[in-house]
Design an enzyme around this catalytic site. Structure first.
Site, mmCIF file in Angstrom:
data_model
loop_
_atom_site.group_PDB
_atom_site.id
_atom_site.type_symbol
_atom_site.label_atom_id
_atom_site.label_comp_id
_atom_site.label_asym_id
_atom_site.label_seq_id
_atom_site.Cartn_x
_atom_site.Cartn_y
_atom_site.Cartn_z
ATOM 1 C CD GLU A 101 -9.523 -1.100 8.348
ATOM 2 O OE1 GLU A 101 -8.641 -1.783 8.877
ATOM 3 O OE2 GLU A 101 -9.369 -0.532 7.250
ATOM 4 C CD GLU A 131 -2.947 -1.241 2.260
ATOM 5 O OE1 GLU A 131 -2.667 -0.659 3.321
ATOM 6 O OE2 GLU A 131 -3.996 -1.864 2.070
ATOM 7 C CG ASP A 159 -7.282 -5.215 5.118
ATOM 8 O OD1 ASP A 159 -6.863 -5.588 6.234
ATOM 9 O OD2 ASP A 159 -7.254 -4.043 4.741
#
Lengths: 681, 681
Positions: free
Chosen positions: A390, A283, A362
């Site tokens: 998240e 990333e 993820d």
């Protein structure tokens, strides 16, 4: 400066409980910082409950480390029968109504203390020796805290609990009292490692390694008395950004020596420093690919700088192409970590631990277990879990994650006799491979959900996830229900409140799943902040996260026969099971296959009706949660009552939004009406 | 501090042209700052081209203001035949091979100078008088510049040309040289007003009204010599945030007197200050609704503070519910400005100008004309256009907007004899209503596209939009093609470059439309930054911006018969035309109607085939743009060649992305294949 709240709740360590131990004559025979910690705990506990800290002779309970057991007159024969007590473990030796708590190390002693404080002494148990030791040597929390406020990610990346407990306004907090409380909470559930900064290492954070090292020194001082070793996330390009070198090539001697010198300085200041966490070539973070080197080259270079001091590298396997072309259906992000790291098995040094997210994508609410975990028997492994919610409601939704983690840890990598994920990360595969278990031990790493919030975790119930993480990292065979009961018992006084909280938390992971992304498809969230629905939000992006919904069907074909081949990365029987829709578990169907909306699940429902039903039922379940809390809120501490009430109201609002957007999207796309004729927009 | 580039290009005012005027003996008879400006222009021009600034007696060309014409020996009879020259206008008086440029005011003189500099003297024309005057008294640019960098919106909200020309790093730039150049560019096309800060007034910007007033003084000094009056955007809650009052209720005497005092202080410092721009009760900005007051109450309160000094209030009509429930199909954001403001017609004071966006939504690539413009005959109006390309390619795409603005300005509000939008905002409706044109005059306001970029506008071709805005605000009957030729002639020396740029710019608005949102549907952009496609990005949001695409069809039913009734807000024949799909223009079909993908357009194509065709054709057109530029790039100034080349490459990349995402979305949804079998994913 945003000050910490003047008070924070006690979480699962309120002062009152512990009567069983605190009301007696107890003795401690230990030195060093951890011995002092236990002694102080005992002094406080006995002062509160009327006991005393006495000499061993008159004590009912004696606490000590194994190396001092002989001096203390403990029944060594019984102790020797169990063999060596593992370092972080402890033995309870019962004889004639007395109990000795014998730690395999200082840390084992501390954990033994917390065990008897929590579980009581059970003085009526028969004489004998009982050993308790963690399944995973590594039990670690990663903090994604930023020193300086990041313009997009703020003070804590994916943090939902206020600011950082460590940093504020670009610097270390002057008052670290609450960090001390936090460390005690972690020690009480067996956490032994903490990484102090975000894996995305920005400019200010990078300097923790060099001219901000004094901040690390201070944090280490606070964690040390609780047996917790501190780690830093470091940027692979530090030799350039901090050292002014023209390269960060891991095979360049100048780079290697820069790292050696940097590490030497850290250990001069912090002799028990743990090591590094590295997000490389991921990333946008720099890594060895930039120099045509392998991740083995990169990780080992850091490992060799740390090795003389006994330090470790946690090297993340979260490497994938985040600039993928959505038109390209042959590239499958789910394969990426496997394709990158399986070929490297056996090339990592002994002090390198490969840190692998539990699923191949993820931290979605439902993913299969990462195939990397079964593919690297000669590599030390850490399973990466995410306590911070998240993609699971961001601590605005109640979502008890222990059942998910329990499933992952217990997943057998092969047939029923095959080692589980827990056994693999603990080192079973490596031990089987070359009988040197020591070099292969790993464990569990999780992203913390704690911040400067007065309830530590934003949603008070999210404390249960942190608690459960520690308990499962210690013993993956504990039942999530049992852990929840432990946490409820330690946290709330009132039975009705406990019952309501239990009813809210039980099944809340499946509830969250039911009103969000169906059948393993994932990624139907708003890009960027990842809260709330956006079915196509990631569909045409470079992130490799697609559902391919059209007017006829939905899902990703990851079969070997017609898809990306991902299903074939598993050992049997999983490869065969995942290969065909008929044998794939319903909850992962859309992860592995593209099927028509009319495909019938094992449940008997069609996919489209499952989508509608689960979304309506999810909201109904949240309505029950709200009602359950309203019935008992006035019996809970008022700050908790209010916060939980607010969060449940938001959870309901959000669940309704998810329900309506997802159902509307799929009704508009499929044209198939709800069998029950409920309102879809 | 981010410094301004050392050099910026000359845009449409390079030093060389102007030979026709600069090579002669010219005289000027004028005083005051604008007279000095013209004199300095003449001195520079004649010095470059060999002419001279002489006494009127020996001059071929004389420039003066009307009040001095008699002294200068001008043929007054001829002049009187044309009546008074409007303030901002000028007359060209030709007699015996000589030309007098007579300004109706200092400003008219300046505009007359720029006219002859640009158009030449045409000395062979017959004797006589020719008057040129602006159609719209108000010709204004709004700057959405932030003094302090906004965490989300940056230095210029919706700015695509680098930082602010005015502010940097939280303060006014010390060197305002480039602001002076900018003011000259604006004056050369007749702009007479500039608002100096973002309509979203944040903390630092609010203080321009009070303790940062010295910054406004300095900017006013730079704009004044170019005949440009400065305005401030102010926050309606200033009496609270800046004044410490407990309320901003416009009917409270304390609030009124706070504003009076604030305004008095501004005029003490800047006697020719223009007034305020106000975004109230809009997208979270405070306003009179918070106190149960009308927008008449709010605007007039500010108007009365400004009136003694001759100041004006620009009160934005951009008021809508930005927290709408997407499930609620009865609420129509397109109606909002009409529903809020049409009932208030006649209640605004004479120095209040209602500033109305040209379309009912928000600067989409295609919208109908706002019905508010025809609904408030007793209200002064400013038509708000957007030169900054928020939804039209953000100055990374070439998109010449003059054709859109020309259509809007020329739109007849009723039958063919009805006044146009231009005539309405100029004051025609008011003049017709009560014969007092003066009190009803308005004009055109546009959001500037200029920043600290060395080419002023990011994309060098975006300069053409700024140029065209000024020219159309002066004369809405100018053809967009003619304006483009003027701009090309003034900007580029090389014919081949001009031809290539012309071919790129001509039709570029329709090209942008063709590869983005089809048939007036709008809003298929990424939320937040508004660049690139996201078909469902706004579909389930609170913004009131929906397309309602399902597997069968798409569009918003705004008919009276079955929809939101919006079509009925127009006078005939538009109400009837927009009411039915059969009579609605193709380009607005989906704005007014929800139709099946198989609905056949006037073009003969189905809606779905139109979507496919227009998206494929749009990309082909961009490929032609790229090729056209590549063929001439080496003949253009190298900095321009490089920048245009980069932008065109990005435009092509982005157009492909739009094409593929939009086509894929609709193929997946409709299931109807492209008749030509082209690749859709």
């Amino acid at each position: 400066m945003s000050p910490l709240p003047p008070t924070a709740d006690h979480a699962w360590l309120p002062p009152d409980p512990g009567h069983d131990l605190g009301s007696r004559a107890v003795a401690i025979d230990a030195t060093g910082p951890l011995g002092e910690t236990v002694r102080a705990e005992l002094v406080a506990l006995t002062a509160r409950h009327g006991g005393s800290v006495s000499s061993p002779e008159g004590a009912t309970v004696v606490l000590m480390t194994a190396d001092r057991a002989a001096d203390a007159g403990i029944d060594l024969e019984a102790l020797e029968e169990v063999g060596d007590i593992p370092d972080d473990g402890f033995a309870l030796v019962r004889a004639a109504g007395n109990v000795a708590v014998v730690g395999g190390s200082d840390r084992g002693l501390l954990y033994g203390f917390h065990h008897v404080r929590r579980a009581g002494l059970d003085l009526d148990a028969p004489d004998g020796v009982e050993v308790d030791a963690p399944a995973h040597p590594i039990r670690m929390l990663d903090h994604w805290d930023n020193v300086a406020v990041h313009p997009v990610m703020g003070r804590v990346e994916r943090g939902y609990s206020g600011g950082s407990l460590f940093y504020d306004d670009g610097r270390l907090r002057p008052d670290l009292t609450r960090v001390g409380h936090y460390a005690r909470l972690l020690a009480s559930v067996g956490i032994n490692r903490v990484a102090l900064n975000n894996v995305n290492v920005h400019a200010a954070e990078a300097r923790l390694l060099t001219d901000r090292l004094h901040d690390v020194v201070r944090l280490a001082e606070v964690f040390r008395p609780q047996g917790i070793t501190v780690y830093l996330s470091v940027s692979f390009s530090s030799p350039m950004t901090l050292g002014g070198l023209p390269t960060a090539d891991p095979l360049e001697e100048s780079v290697q020596s820069w790292w050696r010198a940097a590490v030497d300085r850290v250990y001069d200041a912090i002799p028990d420093f743990g090591g590094f966490v590295v997000k490389a070539d991921s990333e946008g973070q720099p890594g060895p690919f930039g120099y045509g080197r392998t991740h083995g080259d990169g990780a080992n270079m850091l490992g060799r700088a740390l090795a003389p001091h006994g330090g470790e590298v946690f090297w993340r396997a979260f490497v994938y192409n985040h600039q993928q072309d959505w038109r390209d259906r042959s590239t499958d992000r789910a394969r990426a970590a496997y394709d990158h790291f399986a070929p490297l098995d056996g090339t990592f040094d002994d002090n390198v631990i490969l840190q692998v997210k539990h699923g191949p994508m993820d931290f979605q609410v439902r993913e299969p277990v990462s195939p990397v975990i079964g593919a690297v028997p000669r590599t030390r492994l850490a399973l990466e879990l995410q306590v911070t919610q998240e993609y699971t409601g961001q601590q605005r939704h109640a979502c008890y994650l222990a059942p998910m983690w329990s499933q992952v840890l217990g997943f057998p990598f092969g047939d029923d006799a095959a080692p589980s994920v827990s056994q693999l990360v603990a080192g079973a595969a490596g031990a089987a491979a070359d009988a040197s278990a020591e070099a292969h031990s790993g464990g569990v790493v999780a992203v913390s959900n704690v911040g400067a919030d007065e309830h530590w975790t934003g949603h008070p119930f999210a404390q249960a996830n942190l608690y459960a993480l520690g308990r499962l990292a210690w013993d993956p065979d504990l039942s999530p229900e049992g852990i929840l009961d432990e946490w409820l018992g330690a946290t709330f006084d009132d039975d009705a409140v406990r019952d309501a909280a239990r009813s809210i938390m039980t099944g809340s992971w499946q509830t969250y799943e039911s009103y969000t992304a169906p059948l393993g498809v994932g990624w139907m969230v708003r890009p960027g902040h990842h809260y709330g629905p956006d079915v196509d939000g990631y569909e045409y992006t470079p992130w490799g996260t697609y559902h391919f919904a059209d007017r006829d069907g939905i899902g990703v074909d990851r079969s070997v026969a017609t898809g990306t081949g991902y299903a074939g990365l598993y050992p049997e029987p999983w490869a065969s099971r995942y290969e065909r829709p008929e044998t794939t578990p319903d909850e992962l169907l859309l992860f592995f296959h593209h099927v028509p909306y009319t495909h019938r699940l094992h449940s008997g429902k069609t996919v489209i009706q499952h989508i509608y039903d689960s979304h309506f039922e999810g909201v109904e379940r949240v309505e029950e949660m709200v009602a359950a809390w309203e019935a008992v809120a006035d019996r809970a501490p008022s700050a908790v009552a209010q916060r939980v009430g607010e969060r449940l109201a938001e959870q309901l609002r959000s669940a309704v939004e998810w329900r309506d957007q997802i159902n509307t999207y799929f009704l508009r796309k499929s044209g198939i009406p709800d069998e029950q004729g409920r309102t879809i927009y």
